[in-house]
Design a protein around this motif. Sequence first.
Motif, PDB file in Angstrom:
ATOM      1  N   ASP A 216     -24.205 -45.197 -19.847  1.00  0.00           N
ATOM      2  CA  ASP A 216     -23.350 -44.732 -18.759  1.00  0.00           C
ATOM      3  C   ASP A 216     -24.083 -43.760 -17.846  1.00  0.00           C
ATOM      4  N   ARG A 217     -24.865 -42.864 -18.500  1.00  0.00           N
ATOM      5  CA  ARG A 217     -25.538 -41.825 -17.711  1.00  0.00           C
ATOM      6  C   ARG A 217     -26.573 -42.443 -16.776  1.00  0.00           C
ATOM      7  N   LEU A 218     -27.302 -43.459 -17.285  1.00  0.00           N
ATOM      8  CA  LEU A 218     -28.317 -44.112 -16.446  1.00  0.00           C
ATOM      9  C   LEU A 218     -27.651 -44.821 -15.267  1.00  0.00           C
ATOM     10  N   ALA A 219     -26.508 -45.494 -15.558  1.00  0.00           N
ATOM     11  CA  ALA A 219     -25.807 -46.194 -14.475  1.00  0.00           C
ATOM     12  C   ALA A 219     -25.328 -45.195 -13.421  1.00  0.00           C
ATOM     13  N   ALA A 220     -24.764 -44.063 -13.890  1.00  0.00           N
ATOM     14  CA  ALA A 220     -24.298 -43.054 -12.933  1.00  0.00           C
ATOM     15  C   ALA A 220     -25.455 -42.502 -12.124  1.00  0.00           C
ATOM     16  N   LEU A 221     -26.626 -42.318 -12.821  1.00  0.00           N
ATOM     17  CA  LEU A 221     -27.810 -41.810 -12.130  1.00  0.00           C
ATOM     18  C   LEU A 221     -28.261 -42.783 -11.046  1.00  0.00           C
ATOM     19  N   LEU A 222     -28.268 -44.095 -11.385  1.00  0.00           N
ATOM     20  CA  LEU A 222     -28.701 -45.094 -10.402  1.00  0.00           C
ATOM     21  C   LEU A 222     -27.746 -45.131  -9.212  1.00  0.00           C
ATOM     22  N   GLU A 223     -26.419 -45.023  -9.498  1.00  0.00           N
ATOM     23  CA  GLU A 223     -25.454 -45.085  -8.406  1.00  0.00           C
ATOM     24  C   GLU A 223     -25.617 -43.924  -7.443  1.00  0.00           C
ATOM     25  N   SER A 224     -25.595 -42.691  -8.005  1.00  0.00           N
ATOM     26  CA  SER A 224     -25.742 -41.538  -7.111  1.00  0.00           C
ATOM     27  C   SER A 224     -27.125 -41.535  -6.498  1.00  0.00           C
ATOM     28  N   GLY A 225     -28.142 -41.917  -7.306  1.00  0.00           N
ATOM     29  CA  GLY A 225     -29.505 -41.930  -6.796  1.00  0.00           C
ATOM     30  C   GLY A 225     -29.675 -42.904  -5.647  1.00  0.00           C
ATOM     31  N   GLY A 226     -28.968 -44.045  -5.701  1.00  0.00           N
ATOM     32  CA  GLY A 226     -29.086 -45.011  -4.615  1.00  0.00           C
ATOM     33  C   GLY A 226     -28.610 -44.426  -3.302  1.00  0.00           C
ATOM     34  N   VAL A 227     -27.440 -43.767  -3.340  1.00  0.00           N
ATOM     35  CA  VAL A 227     -26.918 -43.187  -2.096  1.00  0.00           C
ATOM     36  C   VAL A 227     -27.821 -42.051  -1.625  1.00  0.00           C
ATOM     37  N   LEU A 228     -28.317 -41.228  -2.579  1.00  0.00           N
ATOM     38  CA  LEU A 228     -29.180 -40.110  -2.187  1.00  0.00           C
ATOM     39  C   LEU A 228     -30.508 -40.614  -1.614  1.00  0.00           C
ATOM     40  N   TRP A 229     -31.050 -41.669  -2.216  1.00  0.00           N
ATOM     41  CA  TRP A 229     -32.297 -42.279  -1.740  1.00  0.00           C
ATOM     42  C   TRP A 229     -32.121 -42.759  -0.311  1.00  0.00           C
ATOM     43  N   TYR A 230     -30.974 -43.409  -0.065  1.00  0.00           N
ATOM     44  CA  TYR A 230     -30.681 -43.922   1.275  1.00  0.00           C
ATOM     45  C   TYR A 230     -30.605 -42.768   2.272  1.00  0.00           C
ATOM     46  N   THR A 231     -29.820 -41.731   1.913  1.00  0.00           N
ATOM     47  CA  THR A 231     -29.667 -40.602   2.836  1.00  0.00           C
ATOM     48  C   THR A 231     -30.997 -39.878   3.022  1.00  0.00           C
ATOM     49  N   GLY A 232     -31.775 -39.756   1.929  1.00  0.00           N
ATOM     50  CA  GLY A 232     -33.059 -39.079   2.031  1.00  0.00           C
ATOM     51  C   GLY A 232     -34.004 -39.808   2.968  1.00  0.00           C
ATOM     52  N   LEU A 233     -34.033 -41.143   2.862  1.00  0.00           N
ATOM     53  CA  LEU A 233     -34.872 -41.912   3.781  1.00  0.00           C
ATOM     54  C   LEU A 233     -34.414 -41.722   5.220  1.00  0.00           C
ATOM     55  N   GLY A 234     -33.079 -41.583   5.402  1.00  0.00           N
ATOM     56  CA  GLY A 234     -32.585 -41.328   6.749  1.00  0.00           C
ATOM     57  C   GLY A 234     -33.029 -39.971   7.252  1.00  0.00           C
ATOM     58  N   LEU A 235     -33.046 -38.973   6.331  1.00  0.00           N
ATOM     59  CA  LEU A 235     -33.401 -37.622   6.768  1.00  0.00           C
ATOM     60  C   LEU A 235     -34.880 -37.513   7.125  1.00  0.00           C
ATOM     61  N   VAL A 236     -35.711 -38.417   6.552  1.00  0.00           N
ATOM     62  CA  VAL A 236     -37.119 -38.417   6.963  1.00  0.00           C
ATOM     63  C   VAL A 236     -37.221 -38.592   8.466  1.00  0.00           C
ATOM     64  N   GLY A 237     -36.345 -39.459   9.006  1.00  0.00           N
ATOM     65  CA  GLY A 237     -36.333 -39.668  10.448  1.00  0.00           C
ATOM     66  C   GLY A 237     -36.046 -38.380  11.199  1.00  0.00           C
ATOM     67  N   LEU A 238     -35.087 -37.581  10.676  1.00  0.00           N
ATOM     68  CA  LEU A 238     -34.758 -36.317  11.343  1.00  0.00           C
ATOM     69  C   LEU A 238     -35.926 -35.345  11.242  1.00  0.00           C
ATOM     70  N   LEU A 239     -36.588 -35.305  10.045  1.00  0.00           N
ATOM     71  CA  LEU A 239     -37.666 -34.340   9.847  1.00  0.00           C
ATOM     72  C   LEU A 239     -38.844 -34.612  10.771  1.00  0.00           C
ATOM     73  N   THR A 240     -39.094 -35.911  11.051  1.00  0.00           N
ATOM     74  CA  THR A 240     -40.227 -36.223  11.914  1.00  0.00           C
ATOM     75  C   THR A 240     -39.849 -36.187  13.383  1.00  0.00           C
ATOM     76  N   GLY A 241     -38.623 -35.785  13.677  1.00  0.00           N
ATOM     77  CA  GLY A 241     -38.282 -35.555  15.074  1.00  0.00           C
ATOM     78  C   GLY A 241     -37.710 -36.745  15.798  1.00  0.00           C
ATOM     79  N   SER A 242     -37.380 -37.843  15.079  1.00  0.00           N
ATOM     80  CA  SER A 242     -36.715 -38.958  15.756  1.00  0.00           C
ATOM     81  C   SER A 242     -35.293 -39.064  15.209  1.00  0.00           C
ATOM     82  N   ALA A 243     -34.676 -40.237  15.300  1.00  0.00           N
ATOM     83  CA  ALA A 243     -33.268 -40.365  14.962  1.00  0.00           C
ATOM     84  C   ALA A 243     -33.072 -40.536  13.459  1.00  0.00           C
ATOM     85  N   PHE A 244     -31.820 -40.332  13.001  1.00  0.00           N
ATOM     86  CA  PHE A 244     -31.442 -40.583  11.609  1.00  0.00           C
ATOM     87  C   PHE A 244     -31.658 -42.057  11.298  1.00  0.00           C
ATOM     88  N   LEU A 245     -32.320 -42.349  10.183  1.00  0.00           N
ATOM     89  CA  LEU A 245     -32.595 -43.708   9.728  1.00  0.00           C
ATOM     90  C   LEU A 245     -33.494 -44.469  10.702  1.00  0.00           C
TER      91      LEU A 245
END
Lengths: 118, 140, 97
Positions: free
Chosen positions: B64-93
């Motif tokens: 259960d814990r691994l599944a929960a980790l993958l679920e939350s991790g998937g959304v966080l991974w997605y948002t984190g990749l989007g924030l890379v765009g903000l950090l480098t000075g262009s648009a989200f995602l």
Amino acid sequence: MVQNLEYIAAMLLYVTGLGIMLFHSNLIKKIIGMNIMETAVFLIFIAAGYVRGGQPPIALPGEPLLLPVNPLPQALILTGLVVSVSITAYALALLREIYRHFGTLDAAEIARRKGELT
Amino acid sequence: MDDLVLKVVARVIIPFIQVYGLYVVLHGHLSPGGGFAGGVILAGGFILYALAYGRPALDSLLPDRLAALLESGGVLWYTGLGLVGLLTGSAFLANARAGFPLGVPGRLFSGGIVFLLNLGIGLKVAATISTLFRNLQEEE
Amino acid sequence: MKSVLIILLLVCLAALLVAVALDMPPLGEPSTPANASPLTRYVIANAVRDTGSPNRVAAVVADYRAYDTLGETTVLFTAVAAILALERGRKDEKSNG
């Protein structure tokens, strides 16, 4: 030859789903009807992006891409599919709670028992 | 539910299902498919495993814990990749503008953010669908 | 009585929807408004240059409309969270009372 046969099929599918939702008082069957209606909407969208004799919209820069089908409706419907799966799963989970509470899945019976309780 | 035929057949075909699911996820930007479709195929392998060998077997394979980790991790991974765009000075995602290398079109490691997002979505959807199955299956 | 009304409603709705379907642009032609729109042409022509992905559907889902896909994953995540909350709530109820 009638044109837009796929649209007509989708419309009839939609009416079928609505009929299932209205005629049956079993909640599982209502969810099945809702899913059929969703499928009809997806079918309309995908059919709108279809090109007769077209090829999938996948090609490298050098390759020829004559007459590709429209990729935009397919991408939109992907969103709809996921929402449909989420709603169905949550509805089924709620139905299980309803069954634990009332011991039945019949909408009329549930309404009657709720009347008795209050 | 102790069926020898089901167990043997499942043992033979589950590896193929999982490899096919991974193929659909990883080749999402090259061929039909993508994160959602491939994730559902992966989850299909897990569900078949649970049906053939019982819930405890799946629980030890995908806790259960691994599944929960993958679920939350998937959304966080997605948002984190989007924030890379903000950090480098262009648009989200943003994709190429955020500095993701596009590579040579047609190679496996190409497409920049498309490949990475498909990978995250695939793992997240696989965990989500198997969690849904586990929760909707009546406990014995 | 109720079923007669329902059938009447369904027949009227079916007639209306089929009339709409017959009035829609012919299906499968490359010249329908949806297939000939500038957006579709842009995506088909420029997706590989913009995203490096030959699959136009993946390019739309994960690049042009990536924000929409983020919302999609959030919907799936919320559904799982709600289902787990239902389950946990029932277990807590059982252990408390």
